[in-house]
Scaffold this motif. Structure first.
Motif, PDB file in Angstrom:
ATOM      1  N   LYS A  16       0.833  -1.216   0.000  1.00 34.70           N
ATOM      2  CA  LYS A  16       0.000   0.000   0.000  1.00 34.70           C
ATOM      3  C   LYS A  16       0.865   1.262   0.000  1.00 34.70           C
ATOM      4  N   ASP A  40      -1.966   6.475   8.363  1.00 34.53           N
ATOM      5  CA  ASP A  40      -1.573   5.345   9.201  1.00 34.53           C
ATOM      6  C   ASP A  40      -0.768   5.860  10.392  1.00 34.53           C
ATOM      7  N   ASP A  44       4.338   5.252   8.179  1.00 31.59           N
ATOM      8  CA  ASP A  44       5.269   4.677   7.200  1.00 31.59           C
ATOM      9  C   ASP A  44       5.467   5.567   5.974  1.00 31.59           C
ATOM     10  N   ASP A 127      -3.019   7.053   2.095  1.00 27.41           N
ATOM     11  CA  ASP A 127      -2.342   5.794   2.447  1.00 27.41           C
ATOM     12  C   ASP A 127      -2.968   5.240   3.719  1.00 27.41           C
TER      13      ASP A 127
HETATM   14 MG    MG Z   1       1.551   0.938   4.827  1.00 28.44          MG
END
Ligand code: MG
Ligand code: ADP
Length: 254
Positions: A16, A40, A44, A127
């Motif tokens: 992703k 997220d 990341d 994301d």
């Molecule tokens: Mg990710």
């Protein structure tokens, strides 16, 4: 009008974040304005581009939940024509706040958070974390489209039913969301079964599957370590070409 695309899959480690960064990079290279939003709490995507949140007063969390902070204020340029809205562990607190809201209100949180910036960009890529937790659900409420990265080997092992279930659940959350495409990732061309996997997936999902398949290569990790998209890091590589090809398909599917 901007296209708001969530990059989502209930599973982690399917590509992703890598796809978000590199599809974004390829679209930017083609002259499109692109905002990448890290949804997220692991941050990341932010780490990918080396955007630290330490010392930063506001992140995606504040842009969504603090009325005095606009998404536009927290966006940073990361090179390659890309802009990123960074997140960190604070975003884990979103679940608590969202839990206190009614479904309708919850589905507006991300939409409203993006309202101020949406029109500035051709593409806003979200994301998402793995799982369908409340923040993912809220993000899907804001998305026009979804891209579902899916690891080739996973399909071989666990069948296609999981993908079908993911699509159904996405559409339960937001009936209007359009599947932009299923993106097959981490293809290991040395394995004999990969052609069989391709055939099964195409048979089951037809046009929903992008023609382009992302190969498994260490180059993506190398690019991430350099905090660059693959199109910047190694512009003539096969890895860069495939994400350009995905970007082209996304443009055609608009
Ligand atoms: Mg990710
Ligand atoms: N096509 C690929 N080939 C090899 N490694 C990849 C590929 N795509 C992603 N990876 C690596 O796999 C790991 C998980 O990818 P990531 O994009 O973070 O997945 P997700 O966001 O779905 O959890 C990362 O270390 C990433 O660098």
């Amino acid at each position: 009008m901007s296209r708001i695309i969530a990059v989502a899959n209930q599973k982690g480690g399917v590509g992703k974040t890598t796809s978000c960064a590199n599809l974004g990079g390829a679209l930017a290279e083609m002259g499109r304005s692109v905002l990448l939003v890290d949804m997220d709490a692991r941050g990341d995507l932010s780490s990918y581009f080396g955007v630290g949140t330490e010392g930063r007063e506001a992140t995606v969390y504040e842009a969504l939940f603090d009325e005095s902070v606009e998404m536009g204020e927290i966006v940073v340029e990361v090179g390659g024509g890309l802009e990123v809205a960074a997140a960190d562990i604070d975003l884990a607190g979103a679940a608590l706040l969202l839990a206190d809201m009614e479904f309708g209100e919850r589905q507006q949180v991300v939409k409203e958070g993006l309202a101020g910036v949406g029109e500035r960009y051709d593409f806003v890529l979200l994301d998402l974390p793995p799982g369908l937790e409340l923040l993912s659900v809220a993000a899907l409420g804001a998305a026009d489209e979804v891209i579902i990265p899916q690891q080739c080997s996973f399909l071989a092992l666990h069948g296609l039913r999981q993908v079908q279930k993911s699509i159904e659940r996405l559409q339960e959350v937001n009936a209007k969301v359009r599947i932009c495409g299923i993106l097959l990732t981490m293809q290991d061309r040395r394995t004999v079964h990969h052609r069989e996997v391709m055939r099964m997936v195409r048979e089951a999902f037809g046009e929903l599957v992008f023609d382009t398949v992302i190969p498994q290569t260490i180059r993506f990790q190398d690019a991430a370590i350099a905090h660059q998209t693959i199109t910047e890091y190694d512009r003539n590589s096969e890895a860069a070409k495939v994400y350009r090809a995905v970007a082209q398909e996304v443009l055609e599917r608009g």
